[in-house]
Design an enzyme around this catalytic site. Structure first.
Site, mmCIF file in Angstrom:
data_model
loop_
_atom_site.group_PDB
_atom_site.id
_atom_site.type_symbol
_atom_site.label_atom_id
_atom_site.label_comp_id
_atom_site.label_asym_id
_atom_site.label_seq_id
_atom_site.Cartn_x
_atom_site.Cartn_y
_atom_site.Cartn_z
ATOM 1 N N GLU A 39 7.548 0.317 6.011
ATOM 2 C CA GLU A 39 6.105 0.292 5.741
ATOM 3 C C GLU A 39 5.618 1.691 5.401
ATOM 4 O O GLU A 39 5.994 2.661 6.068
ATOM 5 C CB GLU A 39 5.392 -0.240 6.991
ATOM 6 C CG GLU A 39 4.147 -1.023 6.697
ATOM 7 C CD GLU A 39 4.423 -2.344 5.974
ATOM 8 O OE1 GLU A 39 4.464 -2.339 4.721
ATOM 9 O OE2 GLU A 39 4.588 -3.374 6.646
ATOM 10 N N HIS A 40 4.798 1.776 4.360
ATOM 11 C CA HIS A 40 4.294 3.054 3.844
ATOM 12 C C HIS A 40 5.447 3.958 3.391
ATOM 13 O O HIS A 40 5.343 5.183 3.428
ATOM 14 C CB HIS A 40 3.410 3.773 4.879
ATOM 15 C CG HIS A 40 2.064 3.120 5.020
ATOM 16 N ND1 HIS A 40 1.018 3.375 4.189
ATOM 17 C CD2 HIS A 40 1.629 2.170 5.889
ATOM 18 C CE1 HIS A 40 -0.024 2.634 4.548
ATOM 19 N NE2 HIS A 40 0.324 1.885 5.568
ATOM 20 N N ASP A 42 7.088 2.989 0.364
ATOM 21 C CA ASP A 42 7.279 2.771 -1.083
ATOM 22 C C ASP A 42 6.765 3.933 -1.927
ATOM 23 O O ASP A 42 7.435 4.395 -2.848
ATOM 24 C CB ASP A 42 6.728 1.413 -1.556
ATOM 25 C CG ASP A 42 5.252 1.182 -1.303
ATOM 26 O OD1 ASP A 42 4.611 2.016 -0.625
ATOM 27 O OD2 ASP A 42 4.730 0.153 -1.786
ATOM 28 N N SER A 73 -13.709 -18.598 -10.606
ATOM 29 C CA SER A 73 -12.942 -18.674 -9.365
ATOM 30 C C SER A 73 -13.347 -19.934 -8.598
ATOM 31 O O SER A 73 -14.521 -20.106 -8.247
ATOM 32 C CB SER A 73 -13.214 -17.441 -8.506
ATOM 33 O OG SER A 73 -12.855 -17.723 -7.174
ATOM 34 N N GLY A 128 -3.365 -9.022 4.695
ATOM 35 C CA GLY A 128 -2.186 -8.166 4.566
ATOM 36 C C GLY A 128 -1.001 -8.851 3.909
ATOM 37 O O GLY A 128 0.133 -8.378 4.011
ATOM 38 N N SER A 130 -1.067 -9.445 0.660
ATOM 39 C CA SER A 130 -1.134 -8.967 -0.705
ATOM 40 C C SER A 130 -1.613 -10.007 -1.714
ATOM 41 O O SER A 130 -0.963 -10.266 -2.728
ATOM 42 C CB SER A 130 0.244 -8.453 -1.107
ATOM 43 O OG SER A 130 0.050 -7.217 -1.645
ATOM 44 N N SER A 131 -2.762 -10.542 -1.426
ATOM 45 C CA SER A 131 -3.352 -11.504 -2.364
ATOM 46 C C SER A 131 -3.682 -10.814 -3.689
ATOM 47 O O SER A 131 -3.580 -11.432 -4.753
ATOM 48 C CB SER A 131 -4.608 -12.132 -1.767
ATOM 49 O OG SER A 131 -5.503 -11.127 -1.360
ATOM 50 N N ASP A 176 4.369 -4.443 -3.315
ATOM 51 C CA ASP A 176 3.726 -5.758 -3.328
ATOM 52 C C ASP A 176 3.925 -6.471 -4.657
ATOM 53 O O ASP A 176 4.279 -7.649 -4.703
ATOM 54 C CB ASP A 176 2.218 -5.615 -3.057
ATOM 55 C CG ASP A 176 1.949 -4.931 -1.737
ATOM 56 O OD1 ASP A 176 2.902 -4.750 -0.962
ATOM 57 O OD2 ASP A 176 0.786 -4.579 -1.486
#
Ligand code: GLA
Length: 391
Positions: A39-40, A42, A73, A128, A130-131, A176
């Site tokens: 995590e963190h 990349d 939407s 979280g 990653s939509s 992501d």
């Protein structure tokens, strides 16, 4: 795998599109992601171990004869109109990710016309998973198909990432978008974020469930704090480069360099960098654990990651820490940690299958009592990346 849920979603999307625009659309879906560890790392040229999940952003679209872009939407019940020569970053949240991708295509010199697009999704927003990357990847993939642009998948990933930088203002890494586009059923992706070389690692944890526990909070400082962390990492690299010019990123850094060149100058930057350097190494070791089917050791590393994210990198929050404290000494939970950028969203938990329901019930009660909020939870499975929906 196509579930009943997906089928209903795709049919609904198609029906609404046909009703609005009187023509049959091209439909593309792109998944959200989980990340097991890394995590963190990349944006520091390190390793990550994400996977795409069975929750998606769906877009239905068709060409127009003019330069207009008409967006609708289903989830927000909102319309947004733009034009190819005026994409100006919209005030509404959801069109940002679509128009950001169009902006990238135009900047790269691709020739496209206007289009009508209807969007909906099953990736929970702000949890979280990653939509936003799912929407960006669905959009770039769909426009590539629709206009026959012939863009390679990896370049679509890079464009989707840049859309997030330039339109949403979050200087995210590549994880992501990469996971959404390149995901594969039942496989984790071990990605080297420096070379972009990757391998699929079978996700074979028999009897183990992935449970996401959702704090139901998204603290407002999330994106500014994210960008700030990135700057702090760069500052650490700069301090070291004065003595070690070959160092290009925290991937090239070890604890000795941090102790020698960063600690005496900036203690905060030191702590940020320490977390990243440790996490890059931890991720490599965790991948070896997976290969050796040592899930106990893998799980312990997830807890270590959480500790680092909470105390050194400081991207956790009280709600996430509470959820981790609830599972830390539970023998039915192999590993758990906060997932994604932080400041809210989900924890990812590897839980023994037979214990999962009980655990969720107990933690929901405890969470409500301590935090005064409802706890959401999701069971996710690992599914394929971005694809066209043929029906
Ligand atoms: C967000 C970003 C990713 C990555 C994670 C933290 O999800 O979009 O690029 O940096 O945070 O690992």
């Amino acid at each position: 795998m196509i579930t009943q849920n997906d089928f209903v979603m795709e049919e609904k999307l198609k029906e609404i599109f046909v009703k609005k625009f009187e023509t049959t659309p091209l439909i593309v879906k792109s998944p959200g992601r989980i990340n097991l560890i890394g995590e963190h790392t990349d944006y520091n040229d390190g390793f990550v171990l994400p996977a795409s999940i069975d929750k998606y952003a769906y877009v239905a679209l068709q060409k127009r004869d003019d330069d207009k872009i008409s967006l609708y939407s289903i989830d927000f019940e909102e319309q947004h109109e733009a034009c190819l020569n005026d994409l100006s970053s919209p005030e509404k949240h959801w069109p940002v990710y679509i128009l950001g991708v169009v902006d990238q295509l135009l900047k790269a010199g691709f020739s496209i016309k206007g289009f009508n697009l209807v969007i909906c999704g099953t990736v929970p927003i702000g949890a979280g998973m990653s939509s936003s990357a799912a929407v960006e990847c669905a959009t770039v993939f769909a426009l590539n198909e629709l206009f026959g642009l012939g863009i390679a998948k990896i370049d679509m990933v890079k464009m989707a990432q840049k859309a997030e930088h330039e339109f949403a203002g979050v200087k995210c890494g590549i994880m992501d978008q990469f996971a959404s586009m390149f995901g594969k059923s039942n496989q984790l992706i071990r990605l080297d974020c420096r070379s972009l070389e990757f391998e699929y690692v079978p996700f074979l944890m028999k009897g183990i469930k992935i449970v996401l526990l959702d704090t139901n909070v998204k603290h407002s400082l999330a994106s500014s704090a994210y960008n700030e962390r990135r700057i702090q990492c760069e500052k650490g690299v700069e301090l070291i480069q004065q003595y070690q010019p070959l160092v290009k990123s925290l991937r090239d850094v070890d604890m000795e360099m941090l102790d020698k060149y960063v600690l005496p100058v900036d203690e905060l930057v030191y702590r940020r960098c320490k977390y990243v350097v440790e996490e890059i190494e931890r991720t490599t070791k965790a991948c070896n654990d997976l290969k050796e089917h040592d899930f106990i050791s893998f799980g312990k590393k997830m807890f270590k990651t959480h500790e680092g994210l909470s105390t050194l990198y400081e991207v956790s929050c009280a709600e996430l820490d509470f959820l981790i404290s609830q599972v830390k000494n539970n023998p039915d939970v192999l590993g758990a940690r906060m997932m994604g950028g932080g400041f809210g969203g989900c924890t990812i938990n590897l839980v023994k299958e037979e214990a999962a329901d009980d655990l969720i019930e107990k933690i929901s009660i405890a969470y409500q009592k301590a935090i005064g909020r409802k706890l959401n939870y999701y069971h996710v499975s690992v599914d394929d990346g971005t694809s066209t929906v043929n029906r």
